[in-house]
Scaffold this active site. Structure first.
Site, PDB file in Angstrom:
ATOM      1  N   HIS B  57       0.828  -1.199   0.000  1.00 14.36           N
ATOM      2  CA  HIS B  57       0.000   0.000   0.000  1.00 14.36           C
ATOM      3  C   HIS B  57       0.866   1.254   0.000  1.00 14.36           C
ATOM      4  O   HIS B  57       1.085   1.858   1.045  1.00 14.36           O
ATOM      5  CB  HIS B  57      -0.913  -0.013   1.229  1.00 14.36           C
ATOM      6  CG  HIS B  57      -1.940  -1.110   1.216  1.00 14.36           C
ATOM      7  ND1 HIS B  57      -1.664  -2.407   1.584  1.00 14.36           N
ATOM      8  CD2 HIS B  57      -3.248  -1.101   0.862  1.00 14.36           C
ATOM      9  CE1 HIS B  57      -2.754  -3.152   1.453  1.00 14.36           C
ATOM     10  NE2 HIS B  57      -3.725  -2.397   1.024  1.00 14.36           N
ATOM     11  N   HIS B 294      -3.886   2.786  -4.024  1.00 10.87           N
ATOM     12  CA  HIS B 294      -4.184   2.381  -2.654  1.00 10.87           C
ATOM     13  C   HIS B 294      -3.520   1.070  -2.290  1.00 10.87           C
ATOM     14  O   HIS B 294      -2.772   0.990  -1.321  1.00 10.87           O
ATOM     15  CB  HIS B 294      -5.702   2.281  -2.445  1.00 10.87           C
ATOM     16  CG  HIS B 294      -6.080   1.873  -1.059  1.00 10.87           C
ATOM     17  ND1 HIS B 294      -6.143   0.554  -0.661  1.00 10.87           N
ATOM     18  CD2 HIS B 294      -6.385   2.597   0.032  1.00 10.87           C
ATOM     19  CE1 HIS B 294      -6.479   0.500   0.614  1.00 10.87           C
ATOM     20  NE2 HIS B 294      -6.632   1.727   1.048  1.00 10.87           N
ATOM     21  N   GLU B 449     -20.747  -2.990  22.294  1.00  8.93           N
ATOM     22  CA  GLU B 449     -19.978  -4.162  22.690  1.00  8.93           C
ATOM     23  C   GLU B 449     -18.679  -4.298  21.916  1.00  8.93           C
ATOM     24  O   GLU B 449     -17.648  -4.699  22.469  1.00  8.93           O
ATOM     25  CB  GLU B 449     -20.816  -5.433  22.531  1.00  8.93           C
ATOM     26  CG  GLU B 449     -22.079  -5.479  23.390  1.00  8.93           C
ATOM     27  CD  GLU B 449     -23.248  -4.714  22.788  1.00  8.93           C
ATOM     28  OE1 GLU B 449     -23.124  -4.235  21.633  1.00  8.93           O
ATOM     29  OE2 GLU B 449     -24.287  -4.593  23.456  1.00  8.93           O
ATOM     30  N   HIS B 513     -31.645 -14.082  21.250  1.00 10.08           N
ATOM     31  CA  HIS B 513     -30.736 -13.889  22.375  1.00 10.08           C
ATOM     32  C   HIS B 513     -30.128 -15.197  22.891  1.00 10.08           C
ATOM     33  O   HIS B 513     -29.387 -15.172  23.868  1.00 10.08           O
ATOM     34  CB  HIS B 513     -31.464 -13.182  23.523  1.00 10.08           C
ATOM     35  CG  HIS B 513     -31.660 -11.714  23.287  1.00 10.08           C
ATOM     36  ND1 HIS B 513     -32.267 -11.226  22.152  1.00 10.08           N
ATOM     37  CD2 HIS B 513     -31.321 -10.623  24.030  1.00 10.08           C
ATOM     38  CE1 HIS B 513     -32.297  -9.894  22.209  1.00 10.08           C
ATOM     39  NE2 HIS B 513     -31.734  -9.518  23.332  1.00 10.08           N
TER      40      HIS B 513
END
Lengths: 723, 723
Positions: B57, B294, B449, B513
């Protein structure tokens, strides 16, 4: 209605003045008293329902009862008699724990499935209730299963881009076939979550003016006041991400202001609209405005107190006054009329645009364009020189995607290196951007993998089967999206995730980018197709498997590095999960090598070195599918009761002892070096594999054939020297 | 230096005028010509290094060469001779792919390990280089391994709160023992990622004015111009999240403006500082300002062109003019003096504050406060009535945390229900908030989280062993943090993750959950302690195991629902991974039941029903530790070559065939209902388990004892009826 107490807090409110014709713009139909009664009924119901089982989340329901009333009674367009009407407004409860809010309103507005008796099963010890702890996609009026915070916002963005894409593709002058809105209800939690912020940034970028994000700003969270952990200026933040912002000051009481804001939001064009509505959580309860009313029942005394204060009899439970049913009753007639009008419009559209409507009808019936499977290049015309499977996946994609508008492709900023681009593709973009328009089918998700999948879930759920989302990123970044991958499996939604740069084959980027354990999670996940094809032919098989599997998301694990086209691979056998690619199919082998992906060719090379043994090589592109085959098929493919079985895969061995006596695997993380260096270093060179296998096989020679290792004796043949 | 071209873009720049005394405020020491030569040297080096291996890069390194020069030459405080000096400024390269920027500057500023020869190994086919594709924590001058986008911003926030906490705990008037800065270098990618946004929101909330986020705003990403996917007003967004914002217009050239901005940022108090620096990616290259520079080498011709344009000889490679070394040489003397001054200060501090300095010295030596293990309540004083393991974990936490400042505890908005609070705790907060101060050790991470764990990684890496982060959330939400959990394992950092509400025991919240597969990923992950304790005694064992394991993160899988204290459990045996908790230890059993967590008591109840057999029950709190035991121990604990072995765990069975012939597991997702209903429904009632096991055992009776199933014959005893 009371005077407007809504204010836009940015400079571009004037856009909103151009009201669009909406057949269902609400008119004042009821007295303030009846409105209050309706709102209070919702509050008392939620207090009763939580109290009944001493659990649940009453606070948000009570605080946001007026918001819900505004939505279902006035502002949303839907037909309770047909929850599947394709041009309905979509509602997503991102704050899924406040499910009672949605259940109660589905009941009051006339969804026949949602009886009061059903709602009373909330938290009951039964397995066949529909009032689950978070809304679930299986049940009428619920668009997607939410509940994991932040997911719903991304899902809603997905519904919104689906609407935009279908509208831009099929709508014609005078035929606004799709012109609905997507409403998303959020609390503080979803706005703090990364996925929520990623999705908000996307929606702003795309200028999704069909999306309205309703923020129940009650300033309270589980642990207490929100400002113990969150002090963003949320309105300013949303504006900085390209949203139009409206604010309502007294959202627990001022129904008129809420409705006015909703109508402004519906009329606003050019940007998605964020409505920041201040409410009081658990309003009326002794602990209103505090974390205590967030996730626990109020207690008998407080429930009685609330009911008395709101003019209800504290001794009666689950009361819905007839007046309240009457108040909501117009939703049914209005909804039926809206759908009837639309049906008329659609009939005329079918006559005026037979080709477009036929295409749309095919998609609404969940069909892909005919002939897609035969459009895939046959094995004999696949490239014979080694190619990366990411590249050969691109060949498959380009043979079916361009012609079928069912596919909404996209990438998390890696379009070219994941090979999901094609000649003549149009980008899905805000037309004002100059980069594309809403009919485009190449979605630039940005560097937001989690929201990409959350959004794709919304796209897939828009009208099941009508759109197949395809997404792409490097393998390890799918770990960022793991919660949404899991939700897709749970919701039985179909998409294809193109995960390139798998295993240590990533090479120079190093251990951070080399998955060694994450793929195993995808194998363990129920209802999920994790496919690791060995070559271009198996890549074709992966595409076939995934597209034929309506009820399941798929992820393709693809290489960065080239792999040869193997003579033994067969696209039609990928569906069996595992099959023989090298060696005699009839004769029992001495040694069976089971490999996946780029290691299948390594296994074949290894087999050729192991000249002293009869060696079979099995390719196992899909472990879960193999488990579903008959015992006979499994035994005849991998004869672990007669031959030594060695698994070869540059991931950790977790899960492989089910099939193999020994394995060549990673026992730690990878390393930064060119891939060929890494495969040699970690022991995956065929010469090394052959000598390790030979040495181990020597130790398993019994007096009468192999002394086959039993359960508990799995052997790691390679000792990785990684991190 | 040229006139100031830096501007603050918010109203509170005046705060910045109160410059603090910094021993290393830069003075103009070199000519503009030399500065330019230094910057161009960095550019040519990166072009050469990428070209050498035709990868990497180069673009960001070239575009941000002036930023890097400003950091290492002028603004950062560090001593190249001692990368571990505790009061050094920390530098985190969140855009880890631009690693060459850091490597080159570490070389130029005098870190002896970072020779030019080492840097030339970038992307080389070698296993012992240090110039990895992304910076790695093992090597001098690198604070943490970054590379996965967004992680570095969270890591930097962690370093910043560690500094704040240690400073607030130990600094005294006239003794600013810890007063360093944390610099984080970010590109667009990290700012788009959810974890980056979560971490930014936290830092703003806490007012971390010791953190400076340097944004290399080059408007280009892999897929092209950033505005194809990202159009946030980033400066406005950061301001909305409580950051002070500075902007630099010509960040590829205007070194003076960058240095001026850095000095303003260092002097600013009350908020973290975001510096939005516009740069041109790959400046000087033919493709400057485009995505082409890039992630790919420039090509021979372009490299030559760049070098010629910058006044270098295109035929020479890897050139560092002597003048450039001279230019950077003062960093060594300045750094040595800075550390010497600090050592003097610290000696005086030790004399003035013997108690505080002793405590800090203990921590800097990586020691916990003495006696922590014996402070844990012994088994006989544990609650004898059934308690959730989340609750008994709280007992352990409260017996060791309050007295030892090594522990920085926190929660993602679930402090109370995960039992990580204690009497008299002080919150880690901005003192201005009124909720606590920086000496507090209860961190309110909010509903973020992923960043919670990314931040904890920074805390753990601040000075290895000095701080042990403890975090908590519900089990399934750790999936949001999975990338950061994985990074902790890769970096060998110690923390404890309190994951409560495991398995279907979650109950009413439903399948969203209820983790059924995610725990298996944590078992598969190398270098990670996944511990599922059976009862309070094993919870004590989990704490001991985790705190003694310096090089590894741990996650405790804890129940929401109560479990009994079992007579056979032993905290000292948790370290073996699995051990016998029920049945004769000497005699070979007919059937061995292996269970974990809350199912160990179910297994014992089942064993008691299976009266016709000699049944042993093995608790397996830590699968990975069991694998590390001797063959003898493993064989004698789980005699799978003599007895039938059945695993019992309400997760999917993936991974269990290594130990067991059959298993009682989930085969799909869970359901919303009370936990006792669910355990019965899915077949985990002891009566049902006993009858399923009996029926299966009948089929395995051979003429001479058991017909033990071999590899490939693993049997699922329960057919889940879940989603």
């Amino acid at each position: 209605m009371s005077p407007i107490a809504t204010h836009s807090t940015d400079g571009d409110a004037s856009h909103g003045k151009e009201l669009r014709k909406e057949p269902h713009v609400p008119a004042k139909t009821s007295s303030a008293e009846t409105e209050k009664l309706a709102i209070n009924t919702i509050r008392c119901l939620s207090a009763d329902l939580c109290q009944q089982y001493k659990g649940g989340h009453p606070g948000t329901v009570m605080g946001a009862a007026a918001i819900a009333t505004a939505l279902w009674k006035y502002s949303m367009r839907y037909n309770p008699a047909n929850p599947d009407w394709v041009n309905r407004d979509r509602f997503v409860l991102s704050a899924g724990h406040a499910c009672l809010l949605q259940y109660i309103l589905l009941h009051l507005s006339g969804y026949s499935t949602w009886t009061l008796d059903q709602i009373k099963q909330y938290h009951a010890p039964t397995m066949d209730g529909i009032a689950a702890g978070h809304p679930e996609i299986e049940f009428p009026g619920v668009e997607l299963t939410t509940g994991l915070l932040g997911q719903g916002i991304a899902n809603a963005v997905g519904l919104a881009i689906a609407n935009k894409n279908v509208a831009a593709t099929y709508n014609k002058d005078g035929y606004p076939i799709i012109d609905n809105k997507v409403w998303c209800f959020t609390g503080d939690g979803c706005l703090q979550e990364g996925i929520g912020q990623e999705a908000i940034s996307m929606a702003g970028h795309w200028g999704l003016d069909n999306m309205i994000l309703v923020y129940d700003n009650n300033s309270v969270t589980v642990d207490g006041k929100i400002d113990i952990c969150f002090t963003d200026d949320t309105s300013a933040k949303l504006r900085s991400m390209g949203w139009h912002v409206l604010e309502v000051d007294d959202g627990s009481n001022d129904l008129s202001a809420i409705v006015e804001a909703f109508e402004q939001a519906k009329a606003f064009t050019g940007k998605p609209v964020f409505i920041n509505i201040k409410t009081v959580i658990g309003i009326g309860s002794a602990n209103q405005g505090s974390g205590k009313v967030h996730g626990a029942a109020l207690g008998e005394d407080d429930v009685a107190r609330v009911k008395t204060a709101l003019g209800f009899d504290p001794k009666e439970k689950f009361v819905v006054p007839e007046k309240v049913y009457e108040y909501f009753s117009e939703t049914k007639t209005r909804g039926a009329k809206d759908e009837d009008d639309w049906n008329d419009l659609y009939k005329r559209y079918e006559q005026a645009y037979p080709e477009e409507s036929a295409d749309l009808n095919r998609r609404l019936a969940g069909q892909l364009a005919e002939g897609w499977e035969s459009n895939l290049p046959p094995k004999e015309s696949l490239p014979s020189d080694p190619k990366a499977t990411r590249q050969t996946s691109g060949i498959m994609l380009r043979s079916i995607i361009p012609e079928d508008k069912s596919f909404l492709v996209g990438s998390a900023d890696l379009c070219e290196s994941t090979f999901v681009n094609w000649n003549g593709m149009v980008e899905f973009q805000n037309p004002k951007s100059g980069y594309g328009d809403y009919s485009g089918r190449q979605v630039r998700y940005g560097i937001r993998e989690h929201a990409m999948v959350g959004v794709a879930n919304g796209v897939a759920a828009w009208h099941k089967g009508a759109i197949v989302p395809i997404m792409s990123s490097y393998f390890i970044f799918w770990l960022y999206a793991a919660p949404s991958l899991r939700m897709a499996a749970l919701m039985k939604l179909r998409f294809i995730a193109i995960a390139t740069h798998d295993s240590i084959g990533v090479g120079e980027d190093g251990p951070t980018h080399q998955p060694v354990a994450f793929p195993l999670f995808l194998r363990a996940l129920p209802n999920f197709n994790y496919v690791r094809p060995a070559d271009a032919e198996e890549v074709a098989g992966a595409w076939i498997l995934a597209l034929k599997d309506d009820d399941r998301p798929s992820l393709f694990s693809l290489t960065r590095q080239p792999v040869p086209l193997l003579s033994g691979t067969d696209r039609n056998k990928v569906q069996f999960g595992a099959y023989i690619v090298h060696g005699d199919e009839k004769e029992t082998p001495d040694i069976t090598l089971v490999a996946t992906g780029s290691e299948v060719s390594r296994a074949i090379d290894t087999a050729k070195i192991l000249k002293d043994y009869k060696v079979r090589v099995v390719s196992m592109p899909h472990m879960g599918r193999f488990d579903q085959q008959s015992v006979e098929y499994r035994r005849s493919t991998i004869p672990s009761n007669k031959s030594l079985v060695v698994a070869i895969e540059p991931y950790c061995s977790f899960g492989w002892a089910k099939y193999a006596h020994a394995g060549a695997h990673m026992t730690g993380f990878g390393h930064s070096a060119p891939y060929s260096t890494l495969f040699e270093h970690f022991g995956f060179g065929p010469q090394n594999l052959a000598s390790k296998i030979t040495a181990w096989a020597e130790t398993r020679k019994g007096s009468n054939g192999w002394d086959l290792p039993g359960v508990g004796e799995f052997e790691e043949l390679l000792l990785s020297k990684g991190h």
